[in-house]
Design a protein around this motif. Structure first.
Motif, short mmCIF file in Angstrom:
data_model
loop_
_atom_site.label_atom_id
_atom_site.label_comp_id
_atom_site.label_asym_id
_atom_site.label_seq_id
_atom_site.Cartn_x
_atom_site.Cartn_y
_atom_site.Cartn_z
N ASP A 7 -66.14 -38.03 -22.22
CA ASP A 7 -66.12 -39.43 -21.82
C ASP A 7 -65.91 -40.37 -23.01
OD1 ASP A 7 -66.50 -38.89 -19.10
OD2 ASP A 7 -68.66 -38.71 -19.40
N ALA A 8 -66.47 -40.01 -24.16
CA ALA A 8 -66.39 -40.91 -25.32
C ALA A 8 -66.45 -40.09 -26.60
CB ALA A 8 -67.55 -41.91 -25.29
N MET A 9 -65.86 -40.67 -27.65
CA MET A 9 -65.93 -40.07 -28.98
C MET A 9 -66.14 -41.18 -29.99
SD MET A 9 -62.89 -37.23 -29.02
CE MET A 9 -63.57 -36.30 -30.40
N PHE A 10 -67.00 -40.91 -30.96
CA PHE A 10 -67.21 -41.83 -32.07
C PHE A 10 -66.53 -41.19 -33.26
CE2 PHE A 10 -69.28 -44.29 -35.31
CZ PHE A 10 -69.52 -45.51 -34.68
N VAL A 11 -65.47 -41.83 -33.76
CA VAL A 11 -64.66 -41.27 -34.83
C VAL A 11 -64.64 -42.22 -36.02
CG1 VAL A 11 -63.23 -39.98 -33.19
CG2 VAL A 11 -62.49 -42.24 -33.96
N ASP A 12 -64.09 -41.78 -37.14
CA ASP A 12 -64.02 -42.65 -38.30
C ASP A 12 -62.98 -43.75 -38.07
OD1 ASP A 12 -61.51 -41.54 -38.85
OD2 ASP A 12 -62.22 -40.36 -40.54
N ARG A 13 -63.03 -44.75 -38.92
CA ARG A 13 -62.15 -45.92 -38.76
C ARG A 13 -60.67 -45.54 -38.82
NH1 ARG A 13 -66.14 -49.08 -42.45
NH2 ARG A 13 -67.23 -50.32 -40.90
N GLN A 14 -60.33 -44.64 -39.73
CA GLN A 14 -58.93 -44.26 -39.89
C GLN A 14 -58.39 -43.61 -38.61
OE1 GLN A 14 -58.07 -41.25 -42.85
NE2 GLN A 14 -56.07 -42.15 -43.22
N CYS A 15 -59.11 -42.69 -38.05
CA CYS A 15 -58.65 -42.03 -36.83
C CYS A 15 -58.60 -43.01 -35.66
CB CYS A 15 -59.53 -40.82 -36.50
SG CYS A 15 -59.30 -39.44 -37.64
N ALA A 16 -59.61 -43.87 -35.56
CA ALA A 16 -59.60 -44.87 -34.49
C ALA A 16 -58.39 -45.78 -34.63
CB ALA A 16 -60.89 -45.68 -34.53
N SER A 17 -58.07 -46.17 -35.84
CA SER A 17 -56.92 -47.02 -36.08
C SER A 17 -55.62 -46.32 -35.69
CB SER A 17 -56.88 -47.43 -37.56
OG SER A 17 -55.70 -48.14 -37.85
N LEU A 18 -55.49 -45.04 -36.04
CA LEU A 18 -54.30 -44.29 -35.67
C LEU A 18 -54.16 -44.21 -34.14
CD1 LEU A 18 -54.46 -41.33 -38.23
CD2 LEU A 18 -52.77 -43.18 -38.18
N LEU A 19 -55.27 -43.99 -33.46
CA LEU A 19 -55.24 -43.87 -32.00
C LEU A 19 -54.89 -45.18 -31.30
CD1 LEU A 19 -58.27 -41.50 -31.59
CD2 LEU A 19 -55.90 -40.96 -30.97
N LYS A 20 -55.05 -46.29 -32.00
CA LYS A 20 -54.72 -47.59 -31.42
C LYS A 20 -53.30 -48.02 -31.73
CE LYS A 20 -59.47 -49.14 -31.25
NZ LYS A 20 -60.49 -50.03 -31.77
N GLN A 21 -52.57 -47.23 -32.52
CA GLN A 21 -51.19 -47.56 -32.84
C GLN A 21 -50.33 -47.50 -31.60
OE1 GLN A 21 -50.64 -45.23 -36.76
NE2 GLN A 21 -48.84 -46.49 -36.50
N GLY A 22 -49.23 -48.22 -31.61
CA GLY A 22 -48.34 -48.37 -30.48
C GLY A 22 -48.07 -47.13 -29.65
N ARG A 23 -47.34 -46.17 -30.21
CA ARG A 23 -46.94 -45.01 -29.41
C ARG A 23 -48.12 -44.13 -29.05
NH1 ARG A 23 -41.55 -42.13 -31.18
NH2 ARG A 23 -41.88 -41.25 -29.12
N LEU A 24 -49.09 -44.01 -29.93
CA LEU A 24 -50.24 -43.19 -29.59
C LEU A 24 -50.99 -43.80 -28.42
CD1 LEU A 24 -49.73 -42.23 -32.65
CD2 LEU A 24 -52.06 -41.42 -32.44
N ARG A 25 -51.14 -45.11 -28.45
CA ARG A 25 -51.84 -45.80 -27.36
C ARG A 25 -51.06 -45.73 -26.06
NH1 ARG A 25 -52.08 -50.70 -29.45
NH2 ARG A 25 -50.40 -51.45 -28.18
N SER A 26 -49.74 -45.87 -26.15
CA SER A 26 -48.95 -45.96 -24.92
C SER A 26 -48.51 -44.60 -24.37
CB SER A 26 -47.72 -46.85 -25.15
OG SER A 26 -46.85 -46.26 -26.10
N GLU A 27 -48.35 -43.59 -25.22
CA GLU A 27 -47.80 -42.32 -24.75
C GLU A 27 -48.82 -41.20 -24.58
OE1 GLU A 27 -44.26 -41.09 -26.79
OE2 GLU A 27 -43.47 -43.13 -26.83
N LEU A 28 -49.98 -41.37 -25.14
CA LEU A 28 -51.01 -40.33 -24.99
C LEU A 28 -51.97 -40.73 -23.89
CD1 LEU A 28 -51.99 -39.48 -28.67
CD2 LEU A 28 -50.44 -38.24 -27.16
N SER A 29 -52.41 -39.73 -23.16
CA SER A 29 -53.46 -39.99 -22.17
C SER A 29 -54.55 -38.95 -22.38
CB SER A 29 -52.91 -39.94 -20.75
OG SER A 29 -52.39 -38.67 -20.46
N TYR A 30 -55.76 -39.44 -22.43
CA TYR A 30 -56.92 -38.58 -22.56
C TYR A 30 -58.09 -39.33 -21.95
CZ TYR A 30 -56.86 -41.46 -26.78
OH TYR A 30 -56.75 -42.51 -27.66
#
Length: 129
Positions: free
Chosen positions: A66-89
């Motif tokens: 349901d949730a993950m607490f990750v470091d700032r760098q990984c969270a930032s990468l996951l919020k990038q355009g294509r990662l945010r729009s093309e990945l589903s989890y």
């Protein structure tokens, strides 16, 4: 299976079309590509030696938790355009870049707990402070 057939069977598995649908592979590849893009565009993020372990954990568990607490760098990468729009989890991603968001999520879980869960938590941990 005979040893002489093992290599052929491994190749057969690796070519199986279902491997294209494994979410962990796609998530890991996108994270790695996003990091590569940042580096190639002149951003030189400070990287820990464990970044690939972080990518493995995120890509393995994010589709199922349901949730993950990750470091700032990984969270930032996951919020990038294509990662945010093309990945589903399934996981909601939290980090220290917005700790209040995580605390609000935890409060929401507590508020939604049933009376039985609250009673069990009281038995385990004692009274609220």
């Amino acid at each position: 299976m005979p040893a002489k057939d093992a290599f052929k069977e491994v190749l057969k598995f690796l070519e199986w079309p279902g491997n294209q649908q494994q979410p962990a592979h796609k998530i890991f590849a996108y994270l790695f590509a996003a990091l590569g893009w940042r580096i190639s565009s002149g951003q030189r993020p400070a990287m820990n030696a464990s970044i690939l372990n972080d990518f493995s954990a995120i890509s393995t568990y994010a589709p199922y938790v349901d949730a993950m607490f990750v470091d700032r760098q990984c969270a930032s990468l996951l919020k990038q355009g294509r990662l945010r729009s093309e990945l589903s989890y399934k996981a909601r991603i939290f980090s220290m870049s917005d700790p209040q968001e995580f605390l609000d999520y935890l409060k929401g879980l507590g508020d939604a707990a049933t009376a039985d869960v609250r009673e069990f938590a009281y038995e385990l941990y004692g009274a609220e402070t």
